[in-house]
Design a protein around this motif. Structure first.
Motif, short mmCIF file in Angstrom:
data_model
loop_
_atom_site.label_atom_id
_atom_site.label_comp_id
_atom_site.label_asym_id
_atom_site.label_seq_id
_atom_site.Cartn_x
_atom_site.Cartn_y
_atom_site.Cartn_z
N SER A 274 0.71 -1.16 -0.19
CA SER A 274 -0.06 0.03 -0.06
C SER A 274 1.19 1.18 0.07
O SER A 274 1.86 1.28 0.94
N GLU A 275 0.61 2.24 -0.75
CA GLU A 275 1.27 3.42 -0.93
C GLU A 275 0.99 4.26 0.44
O GLU A 275 0.12 4.30 1.07
N ASN A 276 2.03 5.04 0.63
CA ASN A 276 2.04 5.97 2.03
C ASN A 276 1.58 5.16 3.20
O ASN A 276 0.87 5.75 4.06
N PHE A 277 2.18 4.09 3.30
CA PHE A 277 1.76 3.18 4.57
C PHE A 277 2.79 3.68 5.57
O PHE A 277 3.94 3.75 5.31
N ARG A 278 2.29 3.86 6.73
CA ARG A 278 2.97 4.26 7.78
C ARG A 278 2.68 3.37 9.14
O ARG A 278 1.63 2.73 9.40
N ILE A 279 3.85 3.22 9.93
CA ILE A 279 3.68 2.53 11.19
C ILE A 279 3.81 3.40 12.28
O ILE A 279 4.90 4.18 12.24
N GLN A 280 2.98 3.71 13.13
CA GLN A 280 3.00 4.84 14.15
C GLN A 280 3.12 4.47 15.57
O GLN A 280 1.95 3.50 15.86
N GLY A 281 3.98 4.64 16.19
CA GLY A 281 3.88 4.28 17.84
C GLY A 281 4.19 2.74 17.73
O GLY A 281 4.15 1.83 16.79
N GLY A 282 4.47 2.14 19.00
CA GLY A 282 4.86 0.79 19.08
C GLY A 282 5.85 0.34 18.40
O GLY A 282 7.04 1.12 17.63
N THR A 283 5.88 -1.02 18.26
CA THR A 283 7.20 -1.85 17.74
C THR A 283 6.55 -2.72 16.71
O THR A 283 5.79 -3.66 17.05
N PHE A 284 7.11 -3.02 15.45
CA PHE A 284 7.01 -4.11 14.69
C PHE A 284 8.32 -4.94 14.74
O PHE A 284 9.45 -4.28 14.51
N LYS A 285 7.95 -6.09 15.06
CA LYS A 285 9.25 -7.13 15.54
C LYS A 285 9.31 -8.17 14.36
O LYS A 285 8.44 -9.10 14.11
N GLY A 294 6.55 5.90 -0.23
CA GLY A 294 5.96 6.50 0.85
C GLY A 294 6.01 5.71 2.05
O GLY A 294 5.23 6.05 3.11
N PHE A 295 6.70 4.79 2.35
CA PHE A 295 6.74 4.04 3.47
C PHE A 295 7.23 4.87 4.66
O PHE A 295 8.15 5.70 4.63
N ASN A 296 6.50 4.83 5.85
CA ASN A 296 6.95 6.07 6.75
C ASN A 296 6.96 5.41 8.37
O ASN A 296 6.13 4.62 8.53
N LEU A 297 7.71 5.81 9.01
CA LEU A 297 7.76 5.60 10.34
C LEU A 297 7.45 6.73 11.50
O LEU A 297 8.30 7.74 11.08
N VAL A 298 6.69 6.69 11.98
CA VAL A 298 6.36 8.05 12.86
C VAL A 298 6.33 7.54 14.52
O VAL A 298 5.41 6.63 14.80
N LYS A 299 7.15 7.99 15.34
CA LYS A 299 7.55 7.28 16.41
C LYS A 299 7.20 5.93 16.84
O LYS A 299 6.72 5.49 17.73
N GLY A 300 7.76 5.13 15.86
CA GLY A 300 7.77 3.77 15.92
C GLY A 300 9.06 3.00 15.87
O GLY A 300 9.99 3.70 15.52
N THR A 301 8.95 1.83 15.94
CA THR A 301 10.16 1.14 15.88
C THR A 301 9.93 -0.17 14.95
O THR A 301 8.92 -0.84 15.02
N VAL A 302 11.05 -0.41 14.19
CA VAL A 302 11.02 -1.78 13.36
C VAL A 302 12.29 -2.41 14.04
O VAL A 302 13.46 -2.02 13.81
N GLU A 321 12.61 11.74 13.85
CA GLU A 321 13.80 11.38 14.74
C GLU A 321 13.52 10.59 15.94
O GLU A 321 14.32 10.09 16.88
N ASP A 322 12.06 10.32 16.30
CA ASP A 322 11.60 9.49 17.38
C ASP A 322 11.52 8.15 16.72
O ASP A 322 11.20 7.24 17.76
N SER A 323 11.89 7.80 15.69
CA SER A 323 11.82 6.55 15.20
C SER A 323 13.19 5.59 15.11
O SER A 323 14.05 6.27 14.99
N VAL A 324 13.21 4.22 15.23
CA VAL A 324 14.37 3.44 15.18
C VAL A 324 14.01 2.37 14.32
O VAL A 324 12.98 1.50 14.13
N VAL A 325 15.10 1.85 13.59
CA VAL A 325 15.32 0.58 12.77
C VAL A 325 16.37 -0.04 13.43
O VAL A 325 17.67 0.49 13.19
N THR A 326 16.24 -1.22 14.01
CA THR A 326 17.27 -1.62 14.67
C THR A 326 18.24 -2.46 13.46
O THR A 326 19.51 -2.61 14.14
#
Length: 332
Positions: A274-285, A294-302, A321-326
């Motif tokens: 899906s275009e412009n999909f974002r993960i907001q808050g929390g964590t995807f493990k 348009g993939f987007n991370l907002v205050k989220g973690t991968v 700046e509040d997001s993280v990719v480990t």
């Protein structure tokens, strides 16, 4: 005259005993049945408090009494003492003031003196129509569909709606809140509008998978941690506020939009189509595979890697700046 006076005194004592019992372990919510005198600083007698409580709360043990108490001539709080069923729709109507604010509450539970819930109940009806502003279902379960025609509807503190919630307007839906200890088993949407333009609030894996599918909704909001053993696919094009958008919200928030809880979604693989999909808050493990711009991370973690199908897709990624990719962010 003496006999008549004794009868009046006896009736008053019975009322006092009834509401004194509301403070026991099997009583309805004690903090809500205590009346505060906001007009004067003088102390009220126990007799006055007992009589005032009658106009403040309805403690019910049958469906007819509950329906009456939730009507325009009812009370600001209605507290059930057992499971109740009603064959017709129930209407919550009227404006009520509690502690100088517009408020309305259905308490489907009892609690002890320390406000710990001792029992929860189920109210079953085909339809609950909410016309009172700031109405909340607290504790217990309403089994049926809810139709909201006022602002500020809330599923609060261990409450459950075992059914769908339909809002008469987007404004009403935007004012809706559900606490992290509460749940909605069905869909949450604007009535008469295709679910593609509305939201899915989910608390299990199957509902989340369906919500993110091509037949799902533009936003999927989790109420708890969710674990999948197979890959998860985000598919379909969705429009929100006249723009292409898709969102996975792994958090809950309060009325001021402050995050109250964050959740973890675990899966071996998340495929984004899906275009412009974002993960907001929390964590995807797990690992994310992006096949749309348009993939987007907002205050989220991968907690894993993010792989893109080509360089152009990678360049279109946005991460605050509040997001993280480990792991690594790369083209694969």
């Amino acid at each position: 005259m003496m006999k008549k006076g004794l009868m009046v005194l006896t009736s008053l004592l019975l009322v006092m005993v009834l509401f004194a019992a509301c403070g026991s372990e099997e009583a309805a919510p004690a903090e809500e049945t205590t009346v505060e005198n906001t007009d004067t600083a003088t102390e009220t007698s126990s007799d006055e408090e007992a009589v005032d409580a009658v106009t403040t709360a309805s403690i019910v043990d049958n469906a007819e009494a509950l329906v009456s108490a939730l009507g325009e001539e009812g009370t600001w709080i209605v507290a059930a003492l057992n499971d109740l069923s009603y064959d017709d729709e129930i209407v919550v109507a009227g404006e009520f003031i509690h502690r100088e604010a517009v408020d309305r509450k259905l308490a489907l539970y009892t609690q002890d003196e320390d406000h710990n819930i001792t029992a929860q109940f189920t109210l079953t009806a085909p339809k609950l129509v909410v016309k009172s502003e700031n109405f909340r279902i607290q504790g217990g379960t309403f089994k049926g569909d809810v139709y909201v025609e006022a602002n500020g509807f809330k599923v609060d503190k261990a409450g459950t709606v075992d059914g769908n919630i339909y809002f008469a307007s987007k404004e009403y839906m935007d004012s809706f809140t559900v606490t992290d200890s509460s749940s909605v088993t069905g869909t949450v949407q604007v009535d008469g509008v295709d679910v593609v333009t509305s939201a899915s609030i989910v608390n299990d894996a199957a509902a989340l998978v369906n919500g993110l599918s091509a037949e799902g909704t533009w936003i999927v909001a989790a109420l708890n941690n969710v674990t999948l053993t197979e890959e998860l696919v985000v598919d379909g094009e969705f429009i929100h506020r006249e723009e292409i958008a898709r969102k996975l919200a792994l958090y809950t928030q309060d009325e001021e939009r402050n995050i109250t809880a964050s959740f973890v979604l675990t899966a071996p693989k998340l495929v984004v189509k899906s275009e412009n999909f974002r993960i907001q808050g929390g964590t995807f493990k797990g690992d994310v595979y992006v096949e749309a711009p348009g993939f987007n991370l907002v205050k989220g973690t991968v907690d894993g890697n993010v792989y893109f199908a080509d360089e152009a897709l990678k360049d279109s990624m946005v991460m605050d700046e509040d997001s993280v990719v480990t792991g690594e962010i790369a083209v694969q």
